[in-house]
Design an enzyme around this catalytic site. Structure first.
Site, PDB file in Angstrom:
ATOM      1  N   SER A   1      64.994 -60.493 -53.341  1.00 32.71           N
ATOM      2  CA  SER A   1      66.325 -61.018 -53.653  1.00 32.71           C
ATOM      3  C   SER A   1      67.214 -61.115 -52.422  1.00 32.71           C
ATOM      4  O   SER A   1      68.276 -61.737 -52.476  1.00 32.71           O
ATOM      5  CB  SER A   1      67.001 -60.133 -54.712  1.00 32.71           C
ATOM      6  OG  SER A   1      67.086 -58.801 -54.272  1.00 32.71           O
ATOM      7  N   CYS A   2      66.790 -60.554 -51.281  1.00 35.30           N
ATOM      8  CA  CYS A   2      67.595 -60.662 -50.063  1.00 35.30           C
ATOM      9  C   CYS A   2      67.576 -62.073 -49.483  1.00 35.30           C
ATOM     10  O   CYS A   2      68.274 -62.353 -48.516  1.00 35.30           O
ATOM     11  CB  CYS A   2      67.141 -59.656 -49.018  1.00 35.30           C
ATOM     12  SG  CYS A   2      65.568 -60.053 -48.240  1.00 35.30           S
TER      13      CYS A   2
ATOM     14  N   TYR B   1      64.002 -60.521 -42.188  1.00 35.48           N
ATOM     15  CA  TYR B   1      63.068 -60.426 -43.320  1.00 35.48           C
ATOM     16  C   TYR B   1      63.339 -61.544 -44.319  1.00 35.48           C
ATOM     17  O   TYR B   1      62.402 -62.182 -44.831  1.00 35.48           O
ATOM     18  CB  TYR B   1      63.236 -59.057 -43.988  1.00 35.48           C
ATOM     19  CG  TYR B   1      62.369 -58.838 -45.204  1.00 35.48           C
ATOM     20  CD1 TYR B   1      61.001 -58.642 -45.079  1.00 35.48           C
ATOM     21  CD2 TYR B   1      62.928 -58.806 -46.482  1.00 35.48           C
ATOM     22  CE1 TYR B   1      60.204 -58.436 -46.198  1.00 35.48           C
ATOM     23  CE2 TYR B   1      62.141 -58.602 -47.596  1.00 35.48           C
ATOM     24  CZ  TYR B   1      60.777 -58.408 -47.454  1.00 35.48           C
ATOM     25  OH  TYR B   1      59.995 -58.215 -48.567  1.00 35.48           O
TER      26      TYR B   1
ATOM     27  N   LYS C   1      60.847 -64.640 -45.810  1.00 32.45           N
ATOM     28  CA  LYS C   1      60.561 -64.862 -47.223  1.00 32.45           C
ATOM     29  C   LYS C   1      60.988 -66.258 -47.679  1.00 32.45           C
ATOM     30  O   LYS C   1      60.322 -66.886 -48.511  1.00 32.45           O
ATOM     31  CB  LYS C   1      61.235 -63.779 -48.068  1.00 32.45           C
ATOM     32  CG  LYS C   1      60.581 -62.410 -47.926  1.00 32.45           C
ATOM     33  CD  LYS C   1      59.127 -62.489 -48.353  1.00 32.45           C
ATOM     34  CE  LYS C   1      58.393 -61.174 -48.173  1.00 32.45           C
ATOM     35  NZ  LYS C   1      56.978 -61.276 -48.601  1.00 32.45           N
TER      36      LYS C   1
ATOM     37  N   HIS D   1      63.598 -47.527 -49.079  1.00 32.15           N
ATOM     38  CA  HIS D   1      64.758 -48.160 -49.668  1.00 32.15           C
ATOM     39  C   HIS D   1      65.635 -47.098 -50.339  1.00 32.15           C
ATOM     40  O   HIS D   1      65.289 -45.932 -50.384  1.00 32.15           O
ATOM     41  CB  HIS D   1      64.327 -49.219 -50.683  1.00 32.15           C
ATOM     42  CG  HIS D   1      63.718 -50.433 -50.056  1.00 32.15           C
ATOM     43  ND1 HIS D   1      62.359 -50.594 -49.926  1.00 32.15           N
ATOM     44  CD2 HIS D   1      64.287 -51.538 -49.518  1.00 32.15           C
ATOM     45  CE1 HIS D   1      62.119 -51.758 -49.335  1.00 32.15           C
ATOM     46  NE2 HIS D   1      63.264 -52.350 -49.076  1.00 32.15           N
TER      47      HIS D   1
END
Length: 322
Positions: free
Chosen positions: A118-119, A146, A150, A189
């Site tokens: 979701s980032c 990152y 993605k 995380h």
């Protein structure tokens, strides 16, 4: 030649490769596939197959010839790791993705699911975040490298669909947690980091514990077993170019999350907050209407999932890295 996709089922006897099968997501997907009766599952550790090595990746696909693939292999980490090693997160993930996706196309993989994060969405995207928010604003600086990797993976899957007609898809999970997570102090995380720190505070008898940030950011958390179930459901029922958000559709503050962890581990001390440390994105809640339209929604409640993860951690902490 275009492969016609018929919703409703993958052949349980066909060869199914899960890239990253030892990781948090990959191991959950393997468990799900085994429980669903898949009999020809394939996995390789990074020591057995370095997916950053293009020649080795192509040789693997040429030999194994999987019919189905889930690309769950990735270099992942929390705010600290992403901030300190952006080159690694960009370069390693780009190489893994390009090698696997190119080799899968070359060797006729029929159905592939690419897993992102979701980032990928803008830091200040309208909440809850819809799939069409992609590429509409600036990314969160602490994990932009990152995220870019993605996003490149999503676009490559879309390009394969356009150029080769293959029914490949992408799924973007929210924050995941559960058995098999990374609990190391440097690479974890927020949820596994909290579990480890609060459990250690219980063991040491600490009277207070200081967390990073203000505790006000809101986050959505999905148990990895729910994620695995969603992946199989999408592979059997969804065919479209847009990535699909995978989450619960609800969120909590980090302070509320810390309270759930404290309850689960039995911590009774004071919880403090170091406001000089970064918070990251203020809110990250996914719009999961596309996923629900495809016929799936999450089942594991956060409190139950946290308790389950604490129990797993305590049973396995002596073997965990870091």
């Amino acid at each position: 030649m275009k492969i016609e996709f018929t919703p409703g089922g993958l052949d349980r006897g066909s060869k199914f490769y899960v890239a990253g099968h030892r990781g948090l997501v990959g191991s959950a997907i393997m468990r799900k596939l085994e429980s669903e009766g898949f009999t020809d599952l394939v996995g390789r550790t990074s020591a057995e197959l370095d997916l950053k090595d293009r020649e080795a990746t192509f040789a693997f696909f040429a030999e194994v010839k999987p019919r189905y693939v889930v690309l769950a292999a990735a270099k992942v980490g929390g705010i600290l790791a992403n901030s300190n090693y952006p080159v690694d997160f960009l370069s390693d993930n780009l190489r893994i993705q390009v090698n696997v996706l190119d080799a899968a196309r070359e060797h006729g993989v029929e159905r592939l699911l690419f897993l992102g994060s979701s980032c990928i969405y803008p830091k200040l995207a309208t909440q809850p975040i819809r799939e069409d928010s992609l590429l509409t604003g600036h990314l969160e600086p602490t994990n932009d490298a990152y995220a870019i990797a993605k996003i490149a993976g999503i676009l490559q899957v879309q390009a394969v669909r356009r150029q080769y007609g293959l029914p490949w898809i992408s799924a973007m999970p929210t924050n995941l947690y559960g058995p098999g997570d990374n609990f190391s102090p440097q690479g974890s995380h927020v949820l596994p980091a909290l579990i480890r720190r609060y459990d250690e505070a219980v063991q040491s008898g600490a009277q207070s514990l200081t967390n990073w940030g203000t505790g006000t950011p809101r986050r959505e958390f999905l148990h990895v077993d729910d994620m695995a179930a969603a992946c199989l459901h999408l592979m059997e029922n969804y065919d479209g170019p847009d990535q699909v958000n995978v989450g619960t559709g609800t969120d909590v503050t980090i302070k509320e999350l810390a309270g759930l962890v404290a309850d689960a581990v039995g911590y009774k001390g004071e919880m403090l907050w170091d406001v000089s440390k970064p918070d990251g994105t203020p809110q990250k809640l996914l719009d999961v209407s596309k996923l629900e339209s495809a016929g799936w929604r999450s089942e594991i409640r956060l409190a139950d999932g946290v308790q389950n993860t604490v129990e797993w951690y305590r049973s396995n902490r002596s073997q965990l890295r870091g």
